[in-house]
Design an enzyme around this catalytic site. Structure first.
Site, short mmCIF file in Angstrom:
data_model
loop_
_atom_site.label_atom_id
_atom_site.label_comp_id
_atom_site.label_asym_id
_atom_site.label_seq_id
_atom_site.Cartn_x
_atom_site.Cartn_y
_atom_site.Cartn_z
N ARG A 198 0.82 -1.22 0.00
CA ARG A 198 0.00 0.00 0.00
C ARG A 198 0.84 1.26 0.00
NH1 ARG A 198 -2.81 -2.94 2.75
NH2 ARG A 198 -1.00 -4.24 3.15
N THR A 199 1.90 1.30 0.77
CA THR A 199 2.69 2.54 0.80
C THR A 199 3.29 2.80 -0.57
OG1 THR A 199 3.17 2.14 3.13
CG2 THR A 199 4.53 3.77 2.02
N LYS A 221 27.32 -6.35 -7.45
CA LYS A 221 28.72 -6.27 -7.89
C LYS A 221 29.60 -5.65 -6.81
CE LYS A 221 27.42 -5.35 -12.69
NZ LYS A 221 27.50 -4.29 -13.71
N ARG A 243 11.87 3.25 1.03
CA ARG A 243 11.60 2.39 2.19
C ARG A 243 12.79 1.47 2.36
NH1 ARG A 243 6.37 -1.15 3.93
NH2 ARG A 243 5.68 0.95 4.37
N HIS A 259 7.96 6.15 10.39
CA HIS A 259 7.16 6.05 9.16
C HIS A 259 6.35 7.36 9.10
CE1 HIS A 259 5.06 4.45 5.85
NE2 HIS A 259 4.63 3.31 6.33
C1 NCD Z 1 3.08 -0.53 8.17
C2 NCD Z 1 4.59 -0.55 8.02
O1 NCD Z 1 5.12 -0.93 6.98
O2 NCD Z 1 5.22 -0.14 8.96
N1 NCD Z 1 2.42 -0.69 6.97
C3 NCD Z 1 2.16 0.40 6.21
O3 NCD Z 1 3.06 1.12 5.81
N2 NCD Z 1 0.89 0.71 5.98
C4 NCD Z 1 2.58 -1.40 9.23
C5 NCD Z 1 2.90 -2.85 9.21
O4 NCD Z 1 3.57 -3.35 8.33
O5 NCD Z 1 2.42 -3.51 10.15
#
Ligand code: NCD
Length: 353
Positions: A91-92, A120, A141, A174
């Site tokens: 989703r992110t 490499k 991420r 986050h």
């Molecule tokens: C969260 C994350 O990745 O920290 N998910 C997200 O970004 N919506 C929460 C999770 O993974 O539990």
């Protein structure tokens, strides 16, 4: 964009920079008094949040008609973004990708470093710098705490910095999830987030969303927090100290049923067992930290049930039909909030509102 005084002054080495308090580091990730790299929830002031909520609301509104969507879709059509997501994400990733598309930002992506020159022997830092040559923004991420910040730090020292937006950094932060979480609170409570009892439930030790959301609570008045978790997964001391410093009352408890009665928002989370060292989550009974259909009788009519998703069993699926379950809306709010943030970072937000 103009480089600020903080940027051009001599900066210490990363090893000296990284442990500094976030409040000291924020200027280094700002330009002309605006957030440039989005790394920490602490970068969002109340005024900025209000501005981003107004921008996100305007985006939803304006894009309902094709003319409006075309206008918004031209605002950043001269920009390109790189989505570097080397930790599982659905989703992110999709939320940022579509937020880019709303604004006309063209996108490229890396989701698996096994196809890059890291195999490499190139350092991740060099790899990211290479990508930055082709784009105007990196959305990232990464599983290693501090890596996103280090990238922003490195890029700010080059002659061609680009904004770095964190889409989740290790166990620590986050920030854009926290942004969409408060945007959801804002929409759920008709703009009035003050004076609320927020209950966070689950693996609070290793969940970065609840950490970032806790930081944002400093922007609101008379907030009360309840942290409900198994003893093994209590909220970390750094967050509790932050709350004490900002006079935000909180309690820690295992009595979920007791605190849910007075909750204005219940923020559920899953167990973060990807961080286990030796399968330690298996020995924890997580079931007292589930929200079940029968609990709908125990909560206020105005209470909202949130979840950053993905969910496992911590919210029964039959709860989804209740109007107080807002987690699907919360997910969609993320796309608008992230688009608003990117518009702000590139200074085109005023053309939307
Ligand atoms: C969260 C994350 O990745 O920290 N998910 C997200 O970004 N919506 C929460 C999770 O993974 O539990």
């Amino acid at each position: 964009m103009q480089r600020t005084q903080e940027m051009t002054s001599v900066q210490p080495d990363w090893e000296n920079f990284y442990p500094r308090p976030v409040s000291d580091k924020i200027p280094f990730f700002s330009r002309d008094g605006r957030v440039y790299d989005c790394l920490f929830a602490q970068q969002f002031s109340r005024d900025l949040l209000t501005l981003l909520f107004r921008t996100a609301d305007a985006l939803r509104d304006v894009t309902q008609k094709k003319d409006g969507a075309d206008h918004v879709g031209s605002l950043l059509s001269d920009k390109r973004a790189m989505l570097y997501f080397v930790q599982p994400s659905t989703r992110t990733f999709m939320s940022f990708l579509n937020a880019c598309h709303i604004l006309g930002v063209r996108t490229s992506e890396i989701r698996d470093t096994s196809t890059s020159s890291e195999v490499k022997g190139e350092t991740p830092e060099d790899t990211v710098r290479t990508f930055s040559s082709y784009v105007d923004m990196i959305i990232m991420r990464h599983p290693t705490p501090g890596f996103v910040e280090k990238t922003a730090w490195l890029m700010n020292r080059t002659g061609r910095p680009v904004p770095i937006l964190s889409g989740g950094s290790g166990k620590d932060q986050h920030p854009t999830q926290a942004l969409l979480d408060v945007y959801t609170l804002h929409r759920s409570f008709n703009g009035d987030i003050d004076d609320k009892h927020i209950v966070m439930v689950g693996d609070l030790k290793r969940g970065r969303t609840v950490r970032s959301l806790s930081y944002l609570m400093k922007n609101y008045k008379k907030i009360k927090l309840s942290f409900v978790s198994p003893a093994e997964f209590r909220m970390e001391a750094d967050i509790l100290e932050f709350l004490k410093r900002h006079n935000i009352p909180f309690q820690e408890t295992e009595d979920f049923k007791g605190v849910m009665k007075t909750a204005d928002a219940i923020y559920m989370t899953r167990i973060q067992d990807e961080h286990d060292k030796a399968g330690e989550s298996k020995s924890v009974d997580y079931s007292p930290f589930y929200f079940r259909k029968e609990n709908l009788r125990d909560i206020k009519d105005t209470c909202v049930i949130m979840h950053p998703l993905p969910r496992r069993h911590e919210i029964e699926v039959s709860v989804d039909d209740d109007p107080r379950a807002v987690f699907w809306r919360q997910e969609r709010n993320g796309m608008w909030a992230r688009a608003a943030l990117m518009a702000y970072i590139f200074g085109v937000d005023g053309k939307i509102r």
